[in-house]
Write a protein that holds these residues in place. Structure first.
Motif, PDB file in Angstrom:
ATOM      1  N   ILE A  60       0.835  -1.196   0.000  1.00 13.99           N
ATOM      2  CA  ILE A  60       0.000   0.000   0.000  1.00 13.99           C
ATOM      3  C   ILE A  60       0.872   1.250   0.000  1.00 13.99           C
ATOM      4  O   ILE A  60       1.736   1.421   0.869  1.00 13.99           O
ATOM      5  N   PHE A  61       0.629   2.121  -0.966  1.00 17.08           N
ATOM      6  CA  PHE A  61       1.269   3.436  -1.021  1.00 17.08           C
ATOM      7  C   PHE A  61       0.201   4.462  -0.687  1.00 17.08           C
ATOM      8  O   PHE A  61      -0.710   4.704  -1.476  1.00 17.08           O
ATOM      9  N   ASP A  62       0.290   5.042   0.498  1.00 17.01           N
ATOM     10  CA  ASP A  62      -0.667   6.055   0.947  1.00 17.01           C
ATOM     11  C   ASP A  62       0.071   7.382   1.060  1.00 17.01           C
ATOM     12  O   ASP A  62       0.761   7.655   2.040  1.00 17.01           O
ATOM     13  N   GLU A  63      -0.086   8.200   0.034  1.00 10.56           N
ATOM     14  CA  GLU A  63       0.650   9.466  -0.016  1.00 10.56           C
ATOM     15  C   GLU A  63       0.213  10.439   1.072  1.00 10.56           C
ATOM     16  O   GLU A  63       0.969  11.352   1.435  1.00 10.56           O
ATOM     17  N   MET A  64      -0.992  10.266   1.591  1.00  6.15           N
ATOM     18  CA  MET A  64      -1.487  11.169   2.626  1.00  6.15           C
ATOM     19  C   MET A  64      -0.922  10.822   4.004  1.00  6.15           C
ATOM     20  O   MET A  64      -1.120  11.568   4.959  1.00  6.15           O
ATOM     21  N   SER A  65      -0.232   9.702   4.115  1.00  8.53           N
ATOM     22  CA  SER A  65       0.396   9.311   5.375  1.00  8.53           C
ATOM     23  C   SER A  65       1.870   9.695   5.324  1.00  8.53           C
ATOM     24  O   SER A  65       2.700   8.947   4.802  1.00  8.53           O
ATOM     25  N   ALA A  66       2.191  10.857   5.844  1.00 11.10           N
ATOM     26  CA  ALA A  66       3.553  11.382   5.737  1.00 11.10           C
ATOM     27  C   ALA A  66       4.579  10.506   6.457  1.00 11.10           C
ATOM     28  O   ALA A  66       5.708  10.355   5.998  1.00 11.10           O
ATOM     29  N   GLU A  67       4.191   9.908   7.578  1.00  6.17           N
ATOM     30  CA  GLU A  67       5.136   9.131   8.376  1.00  6.17           C
ATOM     31  C   GLU A  67       5.262   7.682   7.914  1.00  6.17           C
ATOM     32  O   GLU A  67       6.306   7.066   8.083  1.00  6.17           O
ATOM     33  N   GLN A  68       4.184   7.138   7.347  1.00  8.61           N
ATOM     34  CA  GLN A  68       4.198   5.729   6.931  1.00  8.61           C
ATOM     35  C   GLN A  68       3.570   5.594   5.539  1.00  8.61           C
ATOM     36  O   GLN A  68       2.510   4.981   5.384  1.00  8.61           O
ATOM     37  N   PRO A  69       4.211   6.142   4.523  1.00  8.29           N
ATOM     38  CA  PRO A  69       3.602   6.141   3.188  1.00  8.29           C
ATOM     39  C   PRO A  69       3.595   4.785   2.494  1.00  8.29           C
ATOM     40  O   PRO A  69       2.798   4.566   1.586  1.00  8.29           O
ATOM     41  N   LEU A  70       4.473   3.854   2.911  1.00  4.98           N
ATOM     42  CA  LEU A  70       4.564   2.572   2.235  1.00  4.98           C
ATOM     43  C   LEU A  70       4.568   1.440   3.260  1.00  4.98           C
ATOM     44  O   LEU A  70       5.448   1.374   4.120  1.00  4.98           O
ATOM     45  N   VAL A  71       3.580   0.566   3.151  1.00  6.19           N
ATOM     46  CA  VAL A  71       3.486  -0.555   4.082  1.00  6.19           C
ATOM     47  C   VAL A  71       3.109  -1.829   3.329  1.00  6.19           C
ATOM     48  O   VAL A  71       2.529  -1.780   2.238  1.00  6.19           O
ATOM     49  N   ILE A  72       3.458  -2.961   3.918  1.00  3.80           N
ATOM     50  CA  ILE A  72       2.955  -4.245   3.451  1.00  3.80           C
ATOM     51  C   ILE A  72       2.012  -4.779   4.523  1.00  3.80           C
ATOM     52  O   ILE A  72       2.400  -4.907   5.690  1.00  3.80           O
ATOM     53  N   GLN A  73       0.776  -5.013   4.133  1.00  2.77           N
ATOM     54  CA  GLN A  73      -0.173  -5.656   5.035  1.00  2.77           C
ATOM     55  C   GLN A  73      -0.102  -7.153   4.751  1.00  2.77           C
ATOM     56  O   GLN A  73      -0.629  -7.637   3.756  1.00  2.77           O
ATOM     57  N   HIS A  74       0.621  -7.881   5.593  1.00  2.35           N
ATOM     58  CA  HIS A  74       0.813  -9.311   5.391  1.00  2.35           C
ATOM     59  C   HIS A  74      -0.431 -10.090   5.815  1.00  2.35           C
ATOM     60  O   HIS A  74      -1.199  -9.653   6.660  1.00  2.35           O
ATOM     61  N   GLY A  75      -0.574 -11.268   5.237  1.00  5.88           N
ATOM     62  CA  GLY A  75      -1.654 -12.160   5.629  1.00  5.88           C
ATOM     63  C   GLY A  75      -2.139 -12.981   4.448  1.00  5.88           C
ATOM     64  O   GLY A  75      -2.016 -12.562   3.294  1.00  5.88           O
TER      65      GLY A  75
END
Length: 338
Positions: free
Chosen positions: A245-260
Motif C-alpha cells: 500500500i502506497f498512501d501518499e497522505m500518510s507522511a510518516e508511513q507512506p509505504l506498508v505491506i499488510q501481510h496475511g
C-alpha cells in the motif's frame, strides 16, 4: 558546463521547475515564459529572480533567445505539441510536463522528431523518481507479495477542477504510471465510465471509474474524482501473501505491506500470519531527482531509461484508450501497442 534553459509556464508547477533548475549547479535559467504578466510578476517576486532572467509573454519569441540548450514545458497539455515540435526543430532538448500530448499519434510523432534531431525528449513523470515508488517496485519484483491478484487506486480531492481536461486526463496518469512501473508491463485493454456534475462546456467527467487489464491477466481498478472533499492518494497491489500500500497522505508511513493470507482450517477459511510491516524509505525531493535526470541525459546525450518521451507516449496511448471507452459508455478498448 551549465545548460541554458528556458521554462515555459509560470503556474503552480512551473514555479517548482524554476526553483529546481535555479538551484541545480548544471543549469542556468535564461528566461521564464508565460502569457500572463501577473503570473510572471508573481514568480519573480516569489523566487526573487535575478534581473538577468528574462520574463517573456510570447513563447515563439522566447525560442529565439541566444544561449538556449533546453526548454522545460509546463503549459496546458493542449499546447504541448506545437511548442515541443517547434523547440525540437530549433535543436533544443525538451523537458515536458505530463501528459506529453492529448493525442497518441502526436506523442509518437514528437518522439520520432526528437530521434531525428538527436535531442532528448523527457517527460516529467515525477512519481517514477519518488523513493517510495522505487522501493515499492523492488518489493513487487522481488515477489514479496506472492502471486499477484489485482490492484486498486483512489485519487480524489475537492479542487482544483481543470477547464482543459477532465478528471481522467488530470488524475489517472499518476496511478497508471506507478502501476506500470511496479508490474513492469502495460495494459492491453481498458474500460472507463464517468459522471458529469459541473456545468462546464464542453462537459467534463468529474468522476471516473476505470479498469486496466494487463498481459499477465492482472487487473487494476481506478477511482478518480475532483469533487470529493475526502482527499485520497492511495494505491495498492494485492498478492496471495499480502498487499503493498502506497498512501501518499500518510507522511510518516507512506509505504506498508499488510501481510496475511487465507488457510482452510476446520470448516472455514481463516486469515493467518496477519501483520503490518512499515517500510523504511529514504527522504528525497522527487522533482529534484527529475531535473537532475534530465540534465544528465543532456550531458551524456542518452535517453532516460526511466521517463523518456516513449514512456510518455505509451501513457498517452493508454489515456486515449480510456477516453475512447469513456465516450462509448464503458466499452472495452484495446490499447495501441506502438
Amino acid at each position: 558546463m551549465e545548460i541554458g534553459i528556458v521554462i515555459f509556464g509560470a503556474g503552480r508547477w512551473g514555479v517548482h521547475l524554476v526553483r529546481n533548475f535555479l538551484n541545480h549547479p548544471q543549469s542556468q535559467v535564461i528566461a521564464v515564459v508565460d502569457p500572463s504578466p501577473k503570473q510572471l510578476q508573481a514568480i519573480q517576486e516569489r523566487l526573487q529572480l535575478d534581473r538577468d532572467i528574462m520574463l517573456i509573454e510570447s513563447w515563439k519569441e522566447a525560442l529565439e533567445l541566444p544561449g538556449i540548450t533546453a526548454v522545460a514545458i509546463a503549459t496546458p497539455a493542449s499546447t504541448h505539441y506545437e511548442i515541443i515540435s517547434a523547440a525540437l526543430k530549433k535543436g533544443y532538448h525538451v523537458f515536458s510536463e505530463k501528459p506529453l500530448t492529448l493525442e497518441h499519434s502526436e506523442s509518437v510523432a514528437l518522439c520520432k522528431l526528437a530521434e531525428q534531431q538527436q535531442r532528448q525528449l523527457f517527460v516529467d513523470h515525477t512519481y517514477l523518481f519518488n523513493p517510495v515508488v522505487q522501493t515499492g517496485k523492488t518489493i513487487v519484483t522481488e515477489g514479496r507479495l506472492g502471486e499477484l491478484r489485482y490492484g486498486y487506486a483512489t485519487r480524489t480531492h475537492i479542487e482544483p477542477v481543470r477547464p482543459d481536461v477532465d478528471a481522467l486526463w488530470d488524475l489517472a496518469i499518476h496511478d497508471i504510471c506507478i502501476l506500470n512501473a511496479w508490474l513492469q508491463e502495460t495494459p492491453v485493454e481498458v474500460q472507463a465510465n464517468g459522471i458529469v456534475w459541473l456545468p462546464q462546456q464542453p462537459p467534463q467527467s468529474d468522476l471516473v471509474m476505470a479498469k486496466l487489464t494487463y498481459p499477465s491477466g492482472f487487473q487494476a481498478f481506478l477511482h478518480l474524482c475532483w469533487l470529493n472533499p475526502d482527499k485520497q492518494r492511495r494505491l495498492g497491489v494485492v498478492g496471495n501473501q499480502g498487499t503493498l500500500i502506497f498512501d501518499e497522505m500518510s507522511a510518516e508511513q507512506p509505504l506498508v505491506i499488510q501481510h496475511g493470507h487465507l488457510e482452510y482450517l476446520g470448516d472455514r477459511w481463516k486469515a493467518v500470519d496477519v501483520s503490518r510491516e512499515v517500510l523504511t524509505v529514504e527522504k528525497a525531493e522527487p522533482l529534484a531527482q527529475v531535473c537532475n535526470e534530465f540534465l544528465n541525459c543532456i550531458h551524456q546525450n542518452t535517453t532516460s531509461q526511466i521517463s523518456s518521451g516513449w514512456v510518455g507516449a505509451k501513457l498517452v496511448g493508454i489515456l486515449c484508450a480510456l477516453n475512447d471507452s469513456l465516450q462509448q459508455g464503458g466499452k472495452t478498448i484495446k490499447c495501441d501497442q506502438s
